[in-house]
Design a protein around this motif. Sequence first.
Motif, PDB file in Angstrom:
ATOM      1  N   SER A 411       0.815  -1.214   0.000  1.00 48.52           N
ATOM      2  CA  SER A 411       0.000   0.000   0.000  1.00 48.52           C
ATOM      3  C   SER A 411       0.847   1.260   0.000  1.00 48.52           C
ATOM      4  O   SER A 411       0.341   2.349  -0.312  1.00 48.52           O
ATOM      5  CB  SER A 411      -0.939   0.003   1.216  1.00 48.52           C
ATOM      6  N   PRO A 415      -0.047   3.285  -5.718  1.00 51.70           N
ATOM      7  CA  PRO A 415      -1.312   3.899  -5.278  1.00 51.70           C
ATOM      8  C   PRO A 415      -2.497   2.956  -5.419  1.00 51.70           C
ATOM      9  O   PRO A 415      -2.485   2.012  -6.201  1.00 51.70           O
ATOM     10  CB  PRO A 415      -1.447   5.096  -6.224  1.00 51.70           C
ATOM     11  N   ASN A 416      -3.513   3.233  -4.607  1.00 50.63           N
ATOM     12  CA  ASN A 416      -4.821   2.569  -4.711  1.00 50.63           C
ATOM     13  C   ASN A 416      -4.738   1.057  -4.524  1.00 50.63           C
ATOM     14  O   ASN A 416      -5.419   0.295  -5.210  1.00 50.63           O
ATOM     15  CB  ASN A 416      -5.479   2.895  -6.053  1.00 50.63           C
ATOM     16  N   SER A 420      -8.446   3.534   2.578  1.00 54.50           N
ATOM     17  CA  SER A 420      -7.863   4.552   3.451  1.00 54.50           C
ATOM     18  C   SER A 420      -7.796   4.032   4.890  1.00 54.50           C
ATOM     19  O   SER A 420      -8.738   3.396   5.387  1.00 54.50           O
ATOM     20  CB  SER A 420      -8.693   5.828   3.396  1.00 54.50           C
TER      21      SER A 420
END
Length: 539
Positions: A411, A415-416, A420
């Motif tokens: 992570s 990215p992604n 979150s």
Amino acid sequence: MTALIDLSLLRSSPSVSPFSIPHHQHPPRFRKPFKLRCSLAEGPTISSSKIDGGESSIADCVIVGGGISGLCIAQALATKHRDVASNVIVTEARDRVGGNITTVERDGYLWEEGPNSFQPSDPILTMAVDSGLKDDLVLGDPNAPRFVLWEGKLRPVPSKPTDLPFFDLMSIAGKLRAGFGAIGIRPPPPGYEESVEEFVRRNLGAEVFERFIEPFCSGVYAGDPSKLSMKAAFGRVWKLEEIGGSIIGGTFKTIQERNKTPKPPRDPRLPKPKGQTVGSFRKGLTMLPEAIANSLGSNVKLSWKLSSITKLGNGGYNLTFETPEGMVSLQSRSVVMTIPSHVASNLLHPLSAAAADALSQFYYPPVASVTVSYPKEAIRKECLIDGELKGFGQLHPRSQGIETLGTIYSSSLFPNRAPSGRVLLLNYIGGATNTGILSKTEGELVEAVDRDLRKMLINPNAKDPLVLGVRVWPKAIPQFLVGHLDLLDSAKMALRDSGFHGLFLGGNYVSGVALGRCVEGAYEVAAEVKEFLSQYAYK
């Protein structure tokens, strides 16, 4: 699995020499080319189209294996050598392409269960651009730290020469020993093929081996450095001493030679990565094999399992496959075997027992990938940088009492990859020094990884991780052991000496295990196929 720490100078570079054919031993000339036509038969009966008559059909090249090596060979032939190889077929026994490349996306997570990234060399960038993936490339932060566990602490690895005097992974005495050895103040080469351990201890000392190279071997090969061949596994570094008398001397000589020969202009289509980093794609590594397969279209045959290969009277080959539609025979001027060496051994035994015997001796240990997620607050505060888990990941020397080979901060790297507030960790366990993982359950593998992580990265009182995936590869990575190159040469020579011209060996046991080396090797094999077809097949 690829290295966590940039090893552009350490990637293996075994020779991928073509099956050279003496001019006085040209194979029989082929008839004029025809478009491919398959023959189908129901049940056990095999119906194969004739090759000698005017009604025959024949492909330019059949590539057996739809992993990254096989697909990239086909793509290289299509983009660079279409003038002599316009009809190329790729066959794959499984129902999907990509081999061990396995990307999974679920519940906001995206993770890899095989190889995790690649070094963005020009060959793999070219392959990505030619496959229409330029805009999907993602590159890691070149300044992100890499760590090695030593004496209970994750210690950063120097990323540039100016870091060398200050990092605490080695003692002052160890740094001095490495420096003197690198300039040639060390014992001379012994006159026999050294293991990685022997070469590094002799040239750079015990600390470099124990704290750098031994964990690197775990990260690249999941291997035992006391058995891996320095020449075969890390040939570019081995060659430095060979050509310059020392590692530093060889480096200077290599730079001088490179400066004497100007590089051809770089393809302007290629992106320019900054620093030493690793790459992937927006939706994971699987985007590359799928994009190549889409461009090849119906020339990729899934669920086609090769059952036999025979030499035909005019120099071509007949390949018989088990398919969902029954038995299928293809004829081809050339064949490239990119399947694992032990599978190729069984198929080639009727053609050459000597080649099959050599191929059967390559060793593939088991490796498991264990993907877990923790909340960000589970990370130890001393492991955070500016309140975040930053870096490529960490490697664990076998001497440190940790079973896990290494952990990638998925992570943080791209990215992604996770929702979150969550941290995604890809862990590898097993390898040549820990084959006992095959007797463990998935739960036991997760417990081992979680137990290890709580010793240096995760708070001991953190909640249990979210387990996303456990994938066990019983035969994961070919080991480039001492004698590897001799065995490979023996297999190639046995095929050549038996008259099997136009039958090529490819794949990671030939080119090297890193994903980038597989792509570089694919261009090399494609050039061999092109040379064979242009020099002999159409005369």
